[in-house]
Design a protein around this motif. Structure first.
Motif, PDB file in Angstrom:
ATOM      1  N   ILE A 135      -4.936   2.931   8.681  1.00 59.56           N
ATOM      2  CA  ILE A 135      -3.784   2.760   7.799  1.00 59.56           C
ATOM      3  C   ILE A 135      -3.153   4.112   7.491  1.00 59.56           C
ATOM      4  O   ILE A 135      -1.928   4.267   7.525  1.00 59.56           O
ATOM      5  N   TRP A 136      -3.972   5.115   7.202  1.00 62.09           N
ATOM      6  CA  TRP A 136      -3.456   6.455   6.906  1.00 62.09           C
ATOM      7  C   TRP A 136      -2.688   7.017   8.101  1.00 62.09           C
ATOM      8  O   TRP A 136      -1.594   7.567   7.937  1.00 62.09           O
ATOM      9  N   LEU A 137      -3.255   6.859   9.289  1.00 60.62           N
ATOM     10  CA  LEU A 137      -2.565   7.332  10.488  1.00 60.62           C
ATOM     11  C   LEU A 137      -1.244   6.595  10.706  1.00 60.62           C
ATOM     12  O   LEU A 137      -0.238   7.204  11.085  1.00 60.62           O
ATOM     13  N   GLY A 138      -1.250   5.294  10.457  1.00 63.87           N
ATOM     14  CA  GLY A 138      -0.030   4.508  10.594  1.00 63.87           C
ATOM     15  C   GLY A 138       1.058   4.967   9.640  1.00 63.87           C
ATOM     16  O   GLY A 138       2.230   5.087  10.020  1.00 63.87           O
ATOM     17  N   LEU A 182     -17.043  -0.735   7.755  1.00 63.27           N
ATOM     18  CA  LEU A 182     -16.050  -0.459   8.794  1.00 63.27           C
ATOM     19  C   LEU A 182     -14.627  -0.530   8.236  1.00 63.27           C
ATOM     20  O   LEU A 182     -13.775   0.297   8.561  1.00 63.27           O
ATOM     21  N   ASP A 183     -14.384  -1.520   7.388  1.00 59.21           N
ATOM     22  CA  ASP A 183     -13.058  -1.679   6.808  1.00 59.21           C
ATOM     23  C   ASP A 183     -12.726  -0.527   5.873  1.00 59.21           C
ATOM     24  O   ASP A 183     -11.597  -0.021   5.868  1.00 59.21           O
TER      25      ASP A 183
END
Length: 73
Positions: free
Chosen positions: A48-51, A39-40
């Motif tokens: 993280i990529w979207l952020g 999941l991580d």
């Protein structure tokens, strides 16, 4: 030192969380760790990529040159 200690604290937290959850669910701690890792490595990296994309877009809109990712002056 800060980056390494952050990773060590995170690994310890996940380890104890898996042991605690395995006692509650009577599952094998290794299988819970594998699920957590998968999941991580997938969902976590996607978030993280979207952020990063959202923050990069906001920085471009505000024209803030000090907050551009990868620019270290």
């Amino acid at each position: 030192f800060y980056d390494t200690s952050k990773q060590a604290i995170g690994a310890l937290f996940i380890h104890f969380a898996n042991v605690f959850l395995s006692d509650l669910t009577e599952e094998d701690p290794c299988s819970l760790y594998l699920i957590n890792f998968i999941l991580d490595a997938t969902l976590g990296m996607l978030l993280i990529w979207l952020g990063v994309k959202v923050v990069s877009w906001a920085v471009q809109q505000k024209k803030s040159t000090y907050l551009v990712f990868g620019e270290y002056g």
